[in-house]
Design a protein around this motif. Sequence first.
Motif, PDB file in Angstrom:
ATOM      1  N   THR A   1       1.157  -1.280   0.205  1.00 38.92           N
ATOM      2  CA  THR A   1       0.385   0.107  -0.169  1.00 38.92           C
ATOM      3  C   THR A   1       1.017   1.456  -0.348  1.00 38.92           C
ATOM      4  O   THR A   1       0.172   2.538  -0.877  1.00 38.92           O
ATOM      5  N   ALA A   2       1.882   1.533   0.667  1.00 38.80           N
ATOM      6  CA  ALA A   2       2.669   2.071   1.546  1.00 38.80           C
ATOM      7  C   ALA A   2       3.438   2.884  -0.456  1.00 38.80           C
ATOM      8  O   ALA A   2       3.605   3.774  -1.596  1.00 38.80           O
ATOM      9  N   LEU A   3       3.769   1.867  -1.395  1.00 40.28           N
ATOM     10  CA  LEU A   3       4.477   1.730  -2.460  1.00 40.28           C
ATOM     11  C   LEU A   3       3.235   2.307  -3.617  1.00 40.28           C
ATOM     12  O   LEU A   3       3.971   3.049  -4.419  1.00 40.28           O
ATOM     13  N   LEU A   4       2.240   1.643  -3.701  1.00 37.12           N
ATOM     14  CA  LEU A   4       1.015   1.896  -4.779  1.00 37.12           C
ATOM     15  C   LEU A   4       0.701   3.573  -4.202  1.00 37.12           C
ATOM     16  O   LEU A   4       0.513   3.955  -5.080  1.00 37.12           O
ATOM     17  N   LEU A   5       0.646   3.579  -3.432  1.00 40.97           N
ATOM     18  CA  LEU A   5      -0.150   5.102  -2.556  1.00 40.97           C
ATOM     19  C   LEU A   5       1.628   6.376  -3.015  1.00 40.97           C
ATOM     20  O   LEU A   5       1.723   7.698  -3.603  1.00 40.97           O
ATOM     21  N   SER A   6       2.783   6.163  -2.390  1.00 46.85           N
ATOM     22  CA  SER A   6       4.233   6.645  -2.940  1.00 46.85           C
ATOM     23  C   SER A   6       4.110   6.961  -4.494  1.00 46.85           C
ATOM     24  O   SER A   6       4.159   7.771  -4.824  1.00 46.85           O
ATOM     25  N   HIS A   7       4.547   5.892  -5.208  1.00 42.05           N
ATOM     26  CA  HIS A   7       4.338   6.833  -6.984  1.00 42.05           C
ATOM     27  C   HIS A   7       2.968   7.224  -7.980  1.00 42.05           C
ATOM     28  O   HIS A   7       3.608   7.890  -8.233  1.00 42.05           O
ATOM     29  N   LEU A   8       1.759   6.740  -6.430  1.00 37.20           N
ATOM     30  CA  LEU A   8       0.704   7.376  -7.630  1.00 37.20           C
ATOM     31  C   LEU A   8       1.415   8.935  -6.908  1.00 37.20           C
ATOM     32  O   LEU A   8       1.017  10.283  -7.666  1.00 37.20           O
ATOM     33  N   GLY A   9       1.570   9.532  -5.991  1.00 36.35           N
ATOM     34  CA  GLY A   9       1.604  10.529  -4.911  1.00 36.35           C
ATOM     35  C   GLY A   9       2.606  11.461  -5.039  1.00 36.35           C
ATOM     36  O   GLY A   9       2.279  12.607  -6.137  1.00 36.35           O
ATOM     37  N   SER A  10       3.470  10.974  -6.064  1.00 32.23           N
ATOM     38  CA  SER A  10       4.798  11.386  -6.996  1.00 32.23           C
ATOM     39  C   SER A  10       4.564  11.865  -8.592  1.00 32.23           C
ATOM     40  O   SER A  10       4.233  12.507  -8.610  1.00 32.23           O
ATOM     41  N   ALA A  11       3.570  11.007  -9.087  1.00 33.45           N
ATOM     42  CA  ALA A  11       2.292  10.693 -10.143  1.00 33.45           C
ATOM     43  C   ALA A  11       1.976  12.427 -10.679  1.00 33.45           C
ATOM     44  O   ALA A  11       1.800  12.809 -11.613  1.00 33.45           O
ATOM     45  N   ARG A  12       0.763  12.342  -9.334  1.00 36.63           N
ATOM     46  CA  ARG A  12       0.257  13.220  -9.531  1.00 36.63           C
ATOM     47  C   ARG A  12       1.061  14.910  -9.231  1.00 36.63           C
ATOM     48  O   ARG A  12       0.780  16.175  -9.156  1.00 36.63           O
ATOM     49  N   VAL A  13       2.435  14.721  -8.374  1.00 35.00           N
ATOM     50  CA  VAL A  13       2.725  15.608  -8.246  1.00 35.00           C
ATOM     51  C   VAL A  13       3.772  16.212  -9.822  1.00 35.00           C
ATOM     52  O   VAL A  13       3.990  17.454  -9.882  1.00 35.00           O
ATOM     53  N   ARG A  23       8.344   6.436   3.448  1.00 36.53           N
ATOM     54  CA  ARG A  23       7.737   7.580   4.087  1.00 36.53           C
ATOM     55  C   ARG A  23       9.236   8.733   3.719  1.00 36.53           C
ATOM     56  O   ARG A  23       8.263   9.656   3.942  1.00 36.53           O
ATOM     57  N   GLU A  24       9.548   7.838   3.809  1.00 37.66           N
ATOM     58  CA  GLU A  24      11.413   8.838   3.365  1.00 37.66           C
ATOM     59  C   GLU A  24      11.061   9.512   1.737  1.00 37.66           C
ATOM     60  O   GLU A  24      10.899  10.939   1.923  1.00 37.66           O
ATOM     61  N   ASP A  25      10.810   8.852   0.759  1.00 38.75           N
ATOM     62  CA  ASP A  25       9.795   9.923  -0.282  1.00 38.75           C
ATOM     63  C   ASP A  25       8.718   9.917  -0.285  1.00 38.75           C
ATOM     64  O   ASP A  25       9.012  11.931  -1.386  1.00 38.75           O
ATOM     65  N   CYS A  26       8.129  10.007   0.415  1.00 34.04           N
ATOM     66  CA  CYS A  26       7.040  10.717   0.647  1.00 34.04           C
ATOM     67  C   CYS A  26       6.791  12.037   1.366  1.00 34.04           C
ATOM     68  O   CYS A  26       6.587  13.232   0.967  1.00 34.04           O
ATOM     69  N   LEU A  27       8.121  12.205   2.190  1.00 35.78           N
ATOM     70  CA  LEU A  27       8.456  13.049   3.166  1.00 35.78           C
ATOM     71  C   LEU A  27       8.600  14.528   2.278  1.00 35.78           C
ATOM     72  O   LEU A  27       8.824  15.278   2.091  1.00 35.78           O
ATOM     73  N   ALA A  60      13.149  14.209   5.919  1.00 37.53           N
ATOM     74  CA  ALA A  60      13.495  12.480   4.842  1.00 37.53           C
ATOM     75  C   ALA A  60      14.608  12.206   4.493  1.00 37.53           C
ATOM     76  O   ALA A  60      14.767  10.944   4.941  1.00 37.53           O
ATOM     77  N   THR A  61      15.848  13.393   4.615  1.00 34.69           N
ATOM     78  CA  THR A  61      17.069  12.640   4.898  1.00 34.69           C
ATOM     79  C   THR A  61      17.230  12.443   5.968  1.00 34.69           C
ATOM     80  O   THR A  61      18.114  11.089   5.936  1.00 34.69           O
ATOM     81  N   ASP A  62      17.076  12.540   7.291  1.00 36.40           N
ATOM     82  CA  ASP A  62      17.060  11.172   8.711  1.00 36.40           C
ATOM     83  C   ASP A  62      16.912  10.262   8.110  1.00 36.40           C
ATOM     84  O   ASP A  62      17.156   9.250   8.684  1.00 36.40           O
ATOM     85  N   ALA A  63      15.592  10.169   7.735  1.00 38.13           N
ATOM     86  CA  ALA A  63      15.440   8.626   6.780  1.00 38.13           C
ATOM     87  C   ALA A  63      16.617   8.434   6.434  1.00 38.13           C
ATOM     88  O   ALA A  63      16.194   6.884   7.108  1.00 38.13           O
TER      89      ALA A  63
END
Length: 889
Positions: free
Chosen positions: A514-526, A554-558, A581-584
Amino acid sequence: MISVAARDDSARGPAVGYADPLGEPFLRTRFAVPARPATFVRRPRLTAHLDQALDTPLTMVNGAAGAGKTLLVADWAARLGQPVAWLTNEAGDQDPGKFWAYALHALHTAGTPLSAGVGGSPGDLRMVDHRLLARLADELNGRDRPAILVLDEFDRLAAPETAEQLEFVLHHAGQGLRLVLVTRTEPLLPLHRYRAAAAMTEIRNHELAFTPEEAADLLARHGLRLPAEAARALVERTGGWAAGLRLSALAAQQSTDPETYLKEFEAGHSTIADFLLAEVVGRQPPETQDLLLRVSVLDRFGPELAEALTGRPDAGPLLAGLCRQNAFVEDLGHSWYRLRPLFGEILRVHLRARDPGLEPELHRRAAWWLRAHGAVPEALAHGAAAADWECTAGALVDDLAIGRLLTGLRADDLTELFSGMGPEAGGPAVDLVRAARELSEHDLDHGLAHLGRAEQSLATGAAAAAGRLSCVLLESLAARLTGCPDRAERAMADAAPLRREVPAHLLAKHPELTALLLSHLGSARVWAGHFDAARAALTEVADLPGGALTELPREDCLGHLALIDYFDGWLDLAERRALAATDATRHCGGRPFPGAGLGQLVLAAVAVDRDELCRARSLLDEAAESGPGPGVPDPVTEACRALVTGRLHRALGDARTAANAADPAVRAEVTSPWARADAALAVAAVLLADGRPGPAAEVLAGIGRPGGPVCAADVAWAQLAAGRREEAVGAADRLCTETEGRTGPGVTVRATLVRARAAAEAGDTDTARKLLARALLEARRDRLRRPFLDAGPGIRRLLDTPPLHGLAAGWLHGDGPGADAPPLLVEELSGREREVLARLAQMMSTQEIAADLYVSVNTVKTHLKSVYRKLGVGRRGDAVRRARERGLL
């Protein structure tokens, strides 16, 4: 009758036999306490435990062959200070008559007085007179001082009658007998009774194992003085097994580099192997030997798995028997076992020598059995070892674990595991694994080809939901890498019904999906500039609890949320999210993610806006080092890199280099509005620098939707510079009114500066000053310097007039070209903050500062955050450097 040599009656008792029931002489070596070698290591923890044998009727020292049992008890007996009857048993002592003849002679040899009715040997090998045992027990019970009888290698006595008779004597001898059994197996005595009555002392196999310190002592006695780490590694490999340590030490003595030898020796071709094959394997019947060799390919095994490898229905009893015999088979509980590592290593070498083609077949059988029983990690390892890629890939896909190839601590391990998969392997699961590997490495052409084949194979309704959901996950990654937001939206829509078909426990087991699906979707929307929708998807992942499987998403989304914050003008919030994000990134490890480095890029963008250009350049370099490596770049990350690089060069006064850098080299099906706008702004800046406002205005007119408030503010400023005052002011007014409360200083300050310059150019100086005052007050909090430095000479002249000069004093400077002073403080440091800073410069830790100032660690952390904010830095070293520049230290 058996011949008995007569002796005079004395205090030691009447006549005692000197021959066994067969008339053969007693072998004196069987009654002698074994001598300890010069390299023997006395272990006080064990001898102290063994001293309890004086207080309990029964003592058992139970351990594997070569565990050091005999030498331990021999050393204890030799140092005891009182006679000890010692008997080393042999396989020929199965008849009770012969055993008791030797046992009685051992007691006699140790000086235990026995009467005439007890001291002779039993006359019949097949049976022992009950009266003899009763008299023996009675005489022992009447002693003032108990007799100590050690029966070494007691496991060689298999006759149940002997055990029953020994138990009878022990029970009725009361306090007159201390029986010490040295054995490899559990004796046929009612041990539970003695344990329940606290009448038994036990030293078992795990306690006999050498500690690293004891191993180092043993090695030293062999002339090998090695680092503690080398001794610890040898103990780990041998399991602290005494014979293994001694044999290793003897072999290492012959090596020119003992430390390297002990680290790398081949156990299967060593004297250790000879010992174990003879003493452990050789003592087993053929069917048990075959079982041991076959299960040696497994890290752990139960009866059913062993049966799958051997075809024997009696594997369970055989394994339980091996465990009871201390035959280097350890009980893990719940009917699961494992071989001691060194023993397993030796058996595998022996297996390859005996039957070279059998090992891959055993791995294949294990893989299918483990896959069927849900043991996925083990199934993967055995499937790869057997080169059965259909099973291996199928296990990964059926478990819904395809995302593990993309994130988590095991991503690199899985990639390595599938590295041996050749082109001959086929099937939808294999294609999915290949697609995941190639897309994770940004190899779009091959990845999409394999993904297409897998989707075609899994298109039928009969295909498992896990396989189709895995396809959807990879579709979302492909959509992200190809800059296709519609494809990402379709993938997310397709995932919803499939998630309902997949067993709930699998979804719970794999939060990364789920995290990967949302991360990739969020990036495409950005990428598409749909920031509100992107924020919704990205926030869902950013709010997930920490964990290795979701840390990279999580790092990617941050990082993406930080970029959205930057585009909305919230520099402080963008900085905080980017730092998180960089700390993660520093803590999660694992393989690089598509958005790796995005946090540093946002920090660099913030640094440019604050006119901290050296810091921006350093952050750009950090982002390049933490990126995902070669291959087709991630569109958002690469476009952000181009944006920051272009802005940095424009701030440095090099518009042409900025224009060349501002066009991202990405492969995208859809053009990003903010990336397009930034590239156009860079071109317009070159045209304006060349004195060509008309062509610059045409470039700006072709931008269309600018893709974010910051970009819109930059476009408005460029329009003003190109002479399109009306359009510029209109755009700035809309930004100030329509986005009020939703955008930060990065937007409002730029828009206000457009209106201020327009007012100044129109001769309305009062309005320009009011607008500049508002902009200065807003910018001061976020240290937003760059827009003022780029505002042109007219605005700078106004800033030098009171009261604007006072509002700008103390902070409106940077480290860019032409700066005549180092960056100044946004706010003055408090006295306590200066004290913390001084100790920071002395390289004191947070805990040390807290102790020195008599405050809590959390208080120090709060002061440090405030110091970093006021100095405009994010690290300890940068804080000290910046403080020295400003004369604070």
